[in-house]
Design an enzyme around this catalytic site. Structure first.
Site, PDB file in Angstrom:
ATOM      1  N   CYS A  53       4.196  -3.921   5.740  1.00  0.00           N
ATOM      2  CA  CYS A  53       5.215  -2.800   6.035  1.00  0.00           C
ATOM      3  C   CYS A  53       5.156  -2.528   7.221  1.00  0.00           C
ATOM      4  O   CYS A  53       4.313  -2.688   8.290  1.00  0.00           O
ATOM      5  CB  CYS A  53       5.013  -1.666   5.254  1.00  0.00           C
ATOM      6  SG  CYS A  53       3.468  -1.031   5.310  1.00  0.00           S
ATOM      7  N   HIS A  83      -5.527  -1.552   2.965  1.00  0.00           N
ATOM      8  CA  HIS A  83      -6.587  -2.045   1.645  1.00  0.00           C
ATOM      9  C   HIS A  83      -6.270  -3.748   1.722  1.00  0.00           C
ATOM     10  O   HIS A  83      -5.495  -4.277   0.762  1.00  0.00           O
ATOM     11  CB  HIS A  83      -6.007  -1.445   0.404  1.00  0.00           C
ATOM     12  CG  HIS A  83      -6.529   0.020   0.453  1.00  0.00           C
ATOM     13  ND1 HIS A  83      -5.927   0.916  -0.481  1.00  0.00           N
ATOM     14  CD2 HIS A  83      -7.616   0.516   0.791  1.00  0.00           C
ATOM     15  CE1 HIS A  83      -6.482   2.087  -0.170  1.00  0.00           C
ATOM     16  NE2 HIS A  83      -7.589   2.028   0.590  1.00  0.00           N
ATOM     17  N   CYS A 148       0.431   6.463   9.032  1.00  0.00           N
ATOM     18  CA  CYS A 148       2.013   6.010   8.878  1.00  0.00           C
ATOM     19  C   CYS A 148       2.891   7.155   9.181  1.00  0.00           C
ATOM     20  O   CYS A 148       2.633   8.246   8.411  1.00  0.00           O
ATOM     21  CB  CYS A 148       2.045   5.091   7.847  1.00  0.00           C
ATOM     22  SG  CYS A 148       3.571   4.518   7.185  1.00  0.00           S
ATOM     23  N   HIS A 176      -7.729   8.427  -3.746  1.00  0.00           N
ATOM     24  CA  HIS A 176      -7.313   7.609  -2.658  1.00  0.00           C
ATOM     25  C   HIS A 176      -6.998   8.286  -1.286  1.00  0.00           C
ATOM     26  O   HIS A 176      -6.727   9.470  -1.250  1.00  0.00           O
ATOM     27  CB  HIS A 176      -5.617   7.094  -2.921  1.00  0.00           C
ATOM     28  CG  HIS A 176      -5.081   5.987  -2.213  1.00  0.00           C
ATOM     29  ND1 HIS A 176      -4.651   6.318  -1.113  1.00  0.00           N
ATOM     30  CD2 HIS A 176      -4.800   4.796  -2.385  1.00  0.00           C
ATOM     31  CE1 HIS A 176      -3.900   5.176  -0.366  1.00  0.00           C
ATOM     32  NE2 HIS A 176      -4.219   4.161  -1.137  1.00  0.00           N
ATOM     33  N   GLU A 178      -4.884   8.383   1.127  1.00  0.00           N
ATOM     34  CA  GLU A 178      -3.593   9.091   1.336  1.00  0.00           C
ATOM     35  C   GLU A 178      -3.647  10.229   0.596  1.00  0.00           C
ATOM     36  O   GLU A 178      -3.372  11.302   1.300  1.00  0.00           O
ATOM     37  CB  GLU A 178      -2.467   8.156   1.131  1.00  0.00           C
ATOM     38  CG  GLU A 178      -1.175   8.597   1.540  1.00  0.00           C
ATOM     39  CD  GLU A 178      -0.057   7.956   1.112  1.00  0.00           C
ATOM     40  OE1 GLU A 178       0.015   6.836   0.931  1.00  0.00           O
ATOM     41  OE2 GLU A 178       0.906   8.781   0.658  1.00  0.00           O
ATOM     42  N   THR A 244       2.851   7.897  -1.288  1.00  0.00           N
ATOM     43  CA  THR A 244       3.970   7.437  -0.838  1.00  0.00           C
ATOM     44  C   THR A 244       4.286   5.840  -1.553  1.00  0.00           C
ATOM     45  O   THR A 244       5.097   5.008  -1.823  1.00  0.00           O
ATOM     46  CB  THR A 244       3.885   6.659   0.698  1.00  0.00           C
ATOM     47  OG1 THR A 244       2.400   6.105   0.954  1.00  0.00           O
ATOM     48  CG2 THR A 244       4.112   8.033   1.577  1.00  0.00           C
ATOM     49  N   CYS A 285       7.543   5.643  -0.159  1.00  0.00           N
ATOM     50  CA  CYS A 285       8.170   5.095   1.288  1.00  0.00           C
ATOM     51  C   CYS A 285       9.030   3.988   0.914  1.00  0.00           C
ATOM     52  O   CYS A 285       9.383   3.408   0.003  1.00  0.00           O
ATOM     53  CB  CYS A 285       7.094   4.822   2.072  1.00  0.00           C
ATOM     54  SG  CYS A 285       6.409   3.306   1.820  1.00  0.00           S
ATOM     55  N   ASN A 316      -0.300   0.221  -3.786  1.00  0.00           N
ATOM     56  CA  ASN A 316       1.172  -0.175  -3.760  1.00  0.00           C
ATOM     57  C   ASN A 316       1.224  -1.741  -4.604  1.00  0.00           C
ATOM     58  O   ASN A 316       2.208  -2.172  -5.446  1.00  0.00           O
ATOM     59  CB  ASN A 316       1.892  -0.205  -2.449  1.00  0.00           C
ATOM     60  CG  ASN A 316       1.583  -1.547  -1.607  1.00  0.00           C
ATOM     61  OD1 ASN A 316       1.796  -2.654  -1.696  1.00  0.00           O
ATOM     62  ND2 ASN A 316       0.624  -1.345  -0.811  1.00  0.00           N
TER      63      ASN A 316
HETATM   64  S1  SF4 Z   1       3.392   4.626   3.790  1.00  0.00           S
HETATM   65 FE1  SF4 Z   1       4.708   2.799   3.324  1.00  0.00          FE
HETATM   66  S2  SF4 Z   1       5.257   2.233   5.043  1.00  0.00           S
HETATM   67 FE2  SF4 Z   1       3.797   3.558   5.485  1.00  0.00          FE
HETATM   68  S3  SF4 Z   1       1.829   2.386   5.514  1.00  0.00           S
HETATM   69 FE3  SF4 Z   1       2.004   3.155   3.392  1.00  0.00          FE
HETATM   70  S4  SF4 Z   1       3.031   1.343   2.324  1.00  0.00           S
HETATM   71 FE4  SF4 Z   1       3.353   0.956   4.467  1.00  0.00          FE
END
Ligand code: SF4
Length: 410
Positions: A53, A83, A148, A176, A178, A244, A285, A316
């Site tokens: 992505c 990852h 990101c 995680h 994020e 996301t 996202c 994801n």
């Molecule tokens: S937020 Fe979406 S576009 Fe950004 S790194 Fe993660 S998966 Fe990729």
């Protein structure tokens, strides 16, 4: 969309040919049907969207450029860059060292860092506490920050919610990177709590309605709420943001449940719902949405099995597996090497977090129909390697090179 300078070894001539052709045919990204690669005895259906992505390509470009442009300097990554084990191994082989593991456990003490060292912040972003720690050492974090923009968008959304005096409910995997980063940013501005899934959303709803005594909240959500969180005061007005990469259907269901809880508990009429619930759209996202929709589109094919390629700790990717296994036998692999032979495959069960060996995974009839997709941190070269491995079991198939010629000539 911007193109990035990513090492050629991550690209695949076959997948690039497929993606370019689909892009030309469907500029507006409205068609989520898969691409059929008919090799003869083997028919591969490739998802319309998969692979690197925007955020991953951006992070890879910055990391490799940083190594190239800074010979002799010590370069660290805060934790896994993305990852994907191959990309992380490649970076480590170039001398980059990881300061923390994927769950935030320290591998190299911050005390060993010096002001002229480089610390790359991964695509998931990092916590404000870590950023401040690095800045205190004198390390400049902005130039080597690969966070990101779609993750930063979630932080901005939580800030907007906070400014309107809502408590921020973060729907994400609590450990995680994020989600830990989003929690930290949100908690800077507002009371914040993290919920993992629908089960936890339902429990949170019971504290909102008073069905469960607030004293239990602190035990049930230990380590998941911000300092001085008051389970009575801070659950009266809420807004939800998501990691996301969550499953879109879960995200919607959780937001709906919490909104309905507020409506019923406070007897809200439509015009005053936002007194209690910040009705914002989800913060998934574009890549998460595209890849999940493309997986659903791919699953409309009547196939024999599905293969999902990606890192085992990739959020994801695991959601693509979750979608796929609802319909078909699904094999989650992180490399073509997991396809041991035409009769044996090693694959990851993300429910039990174990690798399993399955035998006789390929049916005996022909043509065999296999669906393939991959996560947002998986190089296309890996997907091509998986296809080549499978083709090798059917010698009468046409070759990958001939397939590329056919796609490019068509
Ligand atoms: S937020 Fe979406 S576009 Fe950004 S790194 Fe993660 S998966 Fe990729």
């Amino acid at each position: 969309m911007k193109t990035f300078n990513v090492p050629g070894t991550y690209r695949s001539p076959l997948i690039s040919a497929v993606k370019n052709k689909r892009k030309q045919q469907d500029k507006m990204k409205k068609d989520f049907s898969p691409t059929l690669l008919d090799f003869g005895a083997l028919q591969i259906y490739l998802a319309r969207h998969f692979g690197f992505c925007f955020g991953v390509e951006n992070a890879i470009e910055i990391a490799f450029r940083t190594v190239e442009e800074n010979p002799g300097r010590k370069i660290f990554l805060l934790s896994e860059m993305i990852h994907n084990p191959q990309v992380n191994d490649d970076l480590q082989q170039r001398g980059i060292r990881f300061l923390q593991d994927t769950y935030g456990n320290q591998l190299i003490p911050f005390g060993e860092l010096h002001a002229d060292d480089i610390v790359i912040i991964p695509a998931f972003g990092t916590t404000l506490e870590t950023k401040r720690l690095l800045e205190k050492i004198g390390i400049q974090t902005e130039e080597f920050n690969t966070t990101c923009p779609f993750v930063e968008k979630v932080w901005n959304r939580s800030e907007q919610i906070a400014k309107k005096n809502y408590t921020v409910v973060v729907h994400g995997k609590p450990l995680h990177e994020e989600t830990r980063a989003t929690f930290s940013h949100a908690a800077e501005n507002a009371p914040t709590v993290v919920i993992n899934d629908m089960k936890e959303a339902k429990e949170l709803a019971k504290y909102i309605t008073g069905e469960k005594p607030s004293a239990e909240f602190y035990k049930e959500f230990a380590g998941r709420y911000s300092k001085d969180f008051d389970a009575v005061r801070d659950l009266q007005r809420i807004g939800v943001v998501n990691q996301t990469t969550m499953l879109a259907s879960d995200t919607q269901a959780i937001a709906d449940l919490l909104k309905q809880t507020m409506i019923q508990h406070y007897r809200l009429t439509p015009s005053i719902i936002d007194d209690r619930f910040a009705d914002t759209r989800d913060t998934l996202c574009y890549a998460t949405n595209d890849n999940q929709e493309a997986t659903s589109g791919m699953l409309e094919v009547n196939a024999d099995l599905s293969i999902v390629v990606g890192g085992y700790n990739s959020s994801n990717t695991s959601h693509l597996v979750e979608l796929s296994e609802m319909k078909l036998p699904t094999y989650f692999i992180n490399s073509d090497e997991k396809i041991l032979s035409s009769s044996e495959i090693m694959h990851y069960d993300f429910h039990t977090k174990q690798e399993l060996l399955t035998t006789d995974y390929l049916p005996s009839h022909e043509p065999v129909k296999i669906l393939i997709t991959s996560g947002a941190s998986c190089p296309d070269a890996l997907v091509e390697a998986v296809i080549r491995k499978l083709i090798g079991f059917y010698p009468e198939n046409i070759s990958v090179d001939k397939m590329i010629d056919e796609i490019e000539g068509a």
